[in-house]
Design a protein around this motif. Sequence first.
Motif, PDB file in Angstrom:
ATOM      1  N   LEU A 384      26.997   8.014 113.073  1.00 31.64           N
ATOM      2  CA  LEU A 384      26.806   8.126 111.551  1.00 31.64           C
ATOM      3  C   LEU A 384      26.925   9.247 110.851  1.00 31.64           C
ATOM      4  O   LEU A 384      26.326   9.605 110.103  1.00 31.64           O
ATOM      5  N   ILE A 385      26.854  10.105 111.174  1.00 30.00           N
ATOM      6  CA  ILE A 385      27.231  11.729 110.845  1.00 30.00           C
ATOM      7  C   ILE A 385      28.928  12.205 110.631  1.00 30.00           C
ATOM      8  O   ILE A 385      29.255  12.219 109.708  1.00 30.00           O
ATOM      9  N   SER A 386      29.682  11.444 111.710  1.00 32.42           N
ATOM     10  CA  SER A 386      30.586  11.804 111.971  1.00 32.42           C
ATOM     11  C   SER A 386      31.910  11.617 110.251  1.00 32.42           C
ATOM     12  O   SER A 386      31.555  10.224 110.738  1.00 32.42           O
ATOM     13  N   TYR A 387      32.504  11.834 110.034  1.00 32.85           N
ATOM     14  CA  TYR A 387      33.489  11.112 109.248  1.00 32.85           C
ATOM     15  C   TYR A 387      34.235  10.119 109.441  1.00 32.85           C
ATOM     16  O   TYR A 387      35.438  10.650 110.562  1.00 32.85           O
ATOM     17  N   GLY A 388      34.808   9.601 109.139  1.00 28.71           N
ATOM     18  CA  GLY A 388      35.178   7.928 109.812  1.00 28.71           C
ATOM     19  C   GLY A 388      35.306   6.783 109.335  1.00 28.71           C
ATOM     20  O   GLY A 388      34.042   5.928 109.438  1.00 28.71           O
ATOM     21  N   GLY A 389      35.416   5.796 108.338  1.00 30.76           N
ATOM     22  CA  GLY A 389      35.174   4.004 107.711  1.00 30.76           C
ATOM     23  C   GLY A 389      35.047   3.824 109.205  1.00 30.76           C
ATOM     24  O   GLY A 389      33.681   2.845 109.168  1.00 30.76           O
ATOM     25  N   SER A 390      36.217   3.342 109.655  1.00 35.62           N
ATOM     26  CA  SER A 390      36.193   2.362 111.203  1.00 35.62           C
ATOM     27  C   SER A 390      34.554   2.289 111.808  1.00 35.62           C
ATOM     28  O   SER A 390      33.674   1.922 112.395  1.00 35.62           O
ATOM     29  N   SER A 391      33.897   4.468 112.103  1.00 36.25           N
ATOM     30  CA  SER A 391      33.418   4.250 113.255  1.00 36.25           C
ATOM     31  C   SER A 391      32.045   3.796 112.376  1.00 36.25           C
ATOM     32  O   SER A 391      31.051   3.753 113.089  1.00 36.25           O
ATOM     33  N   ILE A 392      31.939   4.357 110.923  1.00 33.95           N
ATOM     34  CA  ILE A 392      30.145   4.223 110.011  1.00 33.95           C
ATOM     35  C   ILE A 392      30.363   2.842 110.144  1.00 33.95           C
ATOM     36  O   ILE A 392      28.760   2.390 110.509  1.00 33.95           O
ATOM     37  N   LEU A 393      31.373   2.293 109.485  1.00 32.74           N
ATOM     38  CA  LEU A 393      31.288   0.699 109.842  1.00 32.74           C
ATOM     39  C   LEU A 393      30.754  -0.286 110.495  1.00 32.74           C
ATOM     40  O   LEU A 393      30.088  -1.394 110.874  1.00 32.74           O
ATOM     41  N   ALA A 394      31.555   0.256 111.968  1.00 34.00           N
ATOM     42  CA  ALA A 394      31.536  -0.140 113.525  1.00 34.00           C
ATOM     43  C   ALA A 394      29.809  -0.129 113.736  1.00 34.00           C
ATOM     44  O   ALA A 394      29.287  -1.666 114.220  1.00 34.00           O
ATOM     45  N   PHE A 395      29.966   0.903 113.440  1.00 35.52           N
ATOM     46  CA  PHE A 395      27.901   0.921 114.486  1.00 35.52           C
ATOM     47  C   PHE A 395      27.567   0.260 112.980  1.00 35.52           C
ATOM     48  O   PHE A 395      26.294   0.162 113.906  1.00 35.52           O
ATOM     49  N   GLY A 396      27.382   0.791 112.003  1.00 35.93           N
ATOM     50  CA  GLY A 396      26.297  -0.247 110.943  1.00 35.93           C
ATOM     51  C   GLY A 396      26.283  -1.819 111.223  1.00 35.93           C
ATOM     52  O   GLY A 396      25.149  -2.181 111.335  1.00 35.93           O
ATOM     53  N   ILE A 397      26.965  -2.329 111.840  1.00 31.06           N
ATOM     54  CA  ILE A 397      27.718  -3.508 111.967  1.00 31.06           C
ATOM     55  C   ILE A 397      26.649  -3.839 112.607  1.00 31.06           C
ATOM     56  O   ILE A 397      25.960  -4.783 113.191  1.00 31.06           O
ATOM     57  N   PHE A 398      27.262  -2.846 114.030  1.00 29.88           N
ATOM     58  CA  PHE A 398      26.447  -3.037 115.467  1.00 29.88           C
ATOM     59  C   PHE A 398      24.795  -3.226 115.081  1.00 29.88           C
ATOM     60  O   PHE A 398      24.071  -3.723 115.932  1.00 29.88           O
ATOM     61  N   ILE A 399      24.459  -2.155 114.342  1.00 32.77           N
ATOM     62  CA  ILE A 399      23.158  -1.874 114.429  1.00 32.77           C
ATOM     63  C   ILE A 399      22.455  -2.525 113.950  1.00 32.77           C
ATOM     64  O   ILE A 399      21.670  -3.724 113.713  1.00 32.77           O
ATOM     65  N   PHE A 400      23.352  -3.363 112.328  1.00 36.12           N
ATOM     66  CA  PHE A 400      22.054  -5.009 111.734  1.00 36.12           C
ATOM     67  C   PHE A 400      22.249  -5.400 112.535  1.00 36.12           C
ATOM     68  O   PHE A 400      21.728  -6.555 112.150  1.00 36.12           O
ATOM     69  N   THR A 401      23.542  -5.850 113.389  1.00 31.56           N
ATOM     70  CA  THR A 401      23.701  -7.235 114.549  1.00 31.56           C
ATOM     71  C   THR A 401      21.801  -7.450 115.297  1.00 31.56           C
ATOM     72  O   THR A 401      21.039  -8.255 115.203  1.00 31.56           O
ATOM     73  N   ALA A 402      22.020  -5.769 116.292  1.00 36.76           N
ATOM     74  CA  ALA A 402      20.756  -6.170 116.910  1.00 36.76           C
ATOM     75  C   ALA A 402      19.514  -5.731 115.859  1.00 36.76           C
ATOM     76  O   ALA A 402      19.228  -5.937 116.784  1.00 36.76           O
ATOM     77  N   LEU A 403      19.416  -5.516 115.085  1.00 39.41           N
ATOM     78  CA  LEU A 403      18.417  -5.483 114.279  1.00 39.41           C
ATOM     79  C   LEU A 403      18.098  -6.526 113.653  1.00 39.41           C
ATOM     80  O   LEU A 403      16.588  -6.919 113.766  1.00 39.41           O
ATOM     81  N   LYS A 404      18.911  -7.422 113.225  1.00 40.25           N
ATOM     82  CA  LYS A 404      18.900  -9.101 113.351  1.00 40.25           C
ATOM     83  C   LYS A 404      18.055  -9.386 114.159  1.00 40.25           C
ATOM     84  O   LYS A 404      17.633 -10.465 113.639  1.00 40.25           O
ATOM     85  N   MET A 405      19.113  -9.093 115.768  1.00 40.41           N
ATOM     86  CA  MET A 405      18.606  -9.974 117.169  1.00 40.41           C
ATOM     87  C   MET A 405      16.847  -9.328 116.815  1.00 40.41           C
ATOM     88  O   MET A 405      16.100 -10.951 117.445  1.00 40.41           O
TER      89      MET A 405
END
Lengths: 417, 621
Positions: A384-405
């Motif tokens: 969430l800090i380092s620049y990089g679309g894949s990393s930001i998006l992948a972690f974002g999806i990961f986190i939101f999936t976890a939060l949805k659960m």
Amino acid sequence: METRSRIDILSLFLYFAIAIIGIASVYSATYEDGSMNLLDGRSGKQIMWFGASLFVGIIIFFLNANFFEVFSWYFYVPLMLLLVVVLFIGADINGARSWIKIGSFSIQPSEFAKYGAAFAVSSVLSSIDFSFNKRYDVIKLFAVIAFPAILIVIQGDTGSALVFASFILVFYREGLTPLLLVLGIVAIFIFVLTLVIGFSYFAITALVLFLVFTAFTYTNKKMLIPSLSILAVVVLFSLSVQFLFNNVLQKHQQKRIQVTLNLIEDNQGAGYNVNQSKIAIGSGGFAGKGFLNGSHTKGNFIPEQTTDFIFCTIGEEGGWLLSTLTITLFMLFILRLLYLASRAKKKFKRIFILSLASIFFFHLLVNVGMTIGLMPVIGIPLPLISYGGSSILAFGIFIFTALKMDASRDEDLTSES
Amino acid sequence: MNRHRSLYISIAVVVIGSIYILRLFQIQVLDDSYKNTAERISLRKQTIYPQRGLIFDRENKLVVFNEPVYDLMVSVPIRLGGIDTNSFCGVLDIDRPEFDTRLAKAKKSSYRGKAVFMKNVSNRLYARMQERLYEFKGLFFEIRRDRNYKYNSSAHVLGYLGEVSKNELGTQEDDYYEQGDYVGKKGIERYYEDELRGVKGEKYFYVDIHGVNKGSYKEGKLDIEAIDGHNLGLSIDIDLQQYGESLLNNKMGSVVAIEPKTGEVLALISSPFYNPANFNIQNRGSYYNRAIQDPTKPIFNRAVSAPYPPGSTFKPIMALIGLEDGAITPATHFGCPGYFRLGRRTIKCHPHPFSTSLERSIASSCNTYYCNTFKNMMQSDKYANTEEAYISWRSYLESFGLGNKLGVDISSEFRGWLKEPSFYDQMHGKGRWSYANIISLSFGQGELGLTPIQIANLAACIANRGYYYTPHVVRQIENVDAIPEEFRTKHFTKVSAKNFDAVIAGMLAVTQNGTGAGVAIKGINIGGKTGTVQNPHGKNHSAYMAFAPVEDPKIAIAVVVEEAGYGATWAAPIAHLMIEHYLQADSVTESSKMYLETRLKEANLIPLKYRSQRDTSLYGN
């Protein structure tokens, strides 16, 4: 029965807090006097990727939480296929073939593979008849993480592959004997010791210790065989470490490890990044040089300034205060995820959230550790800090999936353990 | 059991986080070395070079000014990788091997700090490069100031700059200079270095990895403004100087003109001369070697460094000493049969009436008169022996500024030759020499060497009737109340004022009906004295000493033209034309004067043996 579906506000707050620090850091690291707008350049892209994450996050919240469990392999398999595909069509960047170019964007499948692996691990571990005592189950479990890890090593991105080791923490939590963790730590200890003092001295030391031990326990004949075999294993391991280090690792990897262990000082070569990184962070002092005022950051002295070494900007411009705040936010986020995992009623959800917490923890440990010289240089981003679309998006999806659960935990009637 | 494991994992997270926070505390708060290192790496100090003081002439005409010189620098030689070498070489018009050599040299001189890539880049190249500099990260221009000149004149007065030498760096007291700095090497550039150089400024800024400026340090609070050097006002009259140079063109010799009342030097010429612009930083490299190979020694400043026997120009001083010491009186006559007998040998004189008064002895330059005067003095009862008499004679001369450096404000002054008695003791034995051994001193020959500026100073002493100010070429220093004390102090000669009348009358007679009458100037009373100096290496040197107008002297002058012949033929007319030019600059209209002027300007008196090896390009451009 009434079901509540509420997102965990504290996690969401921490997510945004870390994201804002990230955007500000990327902006500052790329800032040139006078001419830069927040929405231009890398900080602009960073914001866009967060926007994309939120968009996907909203979609996720419209899905049924059970969807993830039912279709978990539909996440794993395509993402693994991407890892295979990238080997053939990937673009070669910095010696690693881990990017797929789509138009003006580049996607890094290895970032998404963690997400996919979390599904597979959760699925395998949560199946009713899974047991750590069944050899086939354990092999299957390790196989689902080893498969992507190996593919990523083949891509030439050892750092990202190492991230899959963080699942061992999940396995431990779910019942894997701690012996493996202990063995892992002992192995690291022998590894370090072998490199520091060399195999010969290590072997002699081990032999002396064995003799002393045997001398004290010579009455107990039963101790002899196990201790002798331990000696043999330890010495053989040390020997193989020496062999692997000298013959398998590439020169630059050897040097990175040697620099971290202070075995060699090489501030111009392999140690350059770490040295400059420490200088940048160290020069920040207690309160930092101020936003956009990091002279070392501005001077491009540190390679990978916006990605792997983004923590330098935080340390230099925000000083110890902002460094501590950032690490604390990460710790709170990980602890909160661990808490969310523990309150999950379904095993699948618990393991999935746990996986996220472990991966986050591993990234923090390695990334911040390397910028302050406590870890060898392993090129993985600070989430969430380092620049990089894949990393930001992948972690974002990961986190939101976890939060949805987590948000839908009340729908789950039974509590599994 | 597994719930405990959750707790263990949480503890591990907190422990690792805490270790990192503590480690950060150590490197960020406790350890200062990282701050220092960061500043060492990214903080740069740039020296701001002040404008060197400008130089004006007597009439406030600008003579010397500054011209920027551009050195192409590379900020961090080891990091010069990110440039397109081909297009860079294209702009600089160099090939790849040269690029590599230059970069290697830069790396050798400084690994991490800035280093010179190309020195003295031409203006044209600078302009072309400046436009495209943004493409070549890590390269920048350092601007220094070289000298340039409004007039192709006065090279020996002005001197030149050069890079500070290792020796100068080692012995400096105030740590002003750094390697590569320019410093005055000759002339007034050297003498007034401290006044001209100004105060360097400093600018602090951050640089990036390529050495590119990334903004000022602490908003420039530590920056220091450069303070420009003081401007100098010369006593030289550039118009008179140039006129004199035109007269001395193609001659070896010197002219020095002094304003007697102040000691201010009006003109100081050493010939052959060179164009000062050829000796500035940018050009000297290509001219210096040619200049030293030239047998006429164009760099040598004859005016203050070359000792000549004064020849007959010495006679007025001999007369003054004789009068003061009592060897003669204004009424003393000596008969001259055309020679002075000295045992078995004779000292020749030249044709003039038999009986010679003091006045006529100067006007007709009688050797016999001065042999007698000198003999009287050396054999005087006042002195126990010749040595004592010689010491007295010598001290008179010292009071006229001979035998020692005058202390002029131009570098490389020579004190001349005026021997101690011990010299003659060594030559002849202690107490075993008499006037006969040193008789030629009486008419300015023998072991006597005077620089042209010393001869001019003698003329000034006579014009002032007994005193002089140390000759100097700078009369004003901007922002400084006065020139140095030593140039404002009167030096009195040991000859009292009353004794000057007869001598001055004799010198006036020189230009009225004596040896210099042929080139007299109408309307100006000039007191002069010709000299024809015997030269064992070739033709006689032509010498002349004068001051004018006699009733209120405004200019005293000495002229020496080497290997030219009679004093009256070359040196005297040059001096007279310069006097006239200075006193009434526009009166040279008479055709005879025009003819004289043309004849002098066009005469080539460079000895034939040197002509083929002369390098006249030194004066060109």
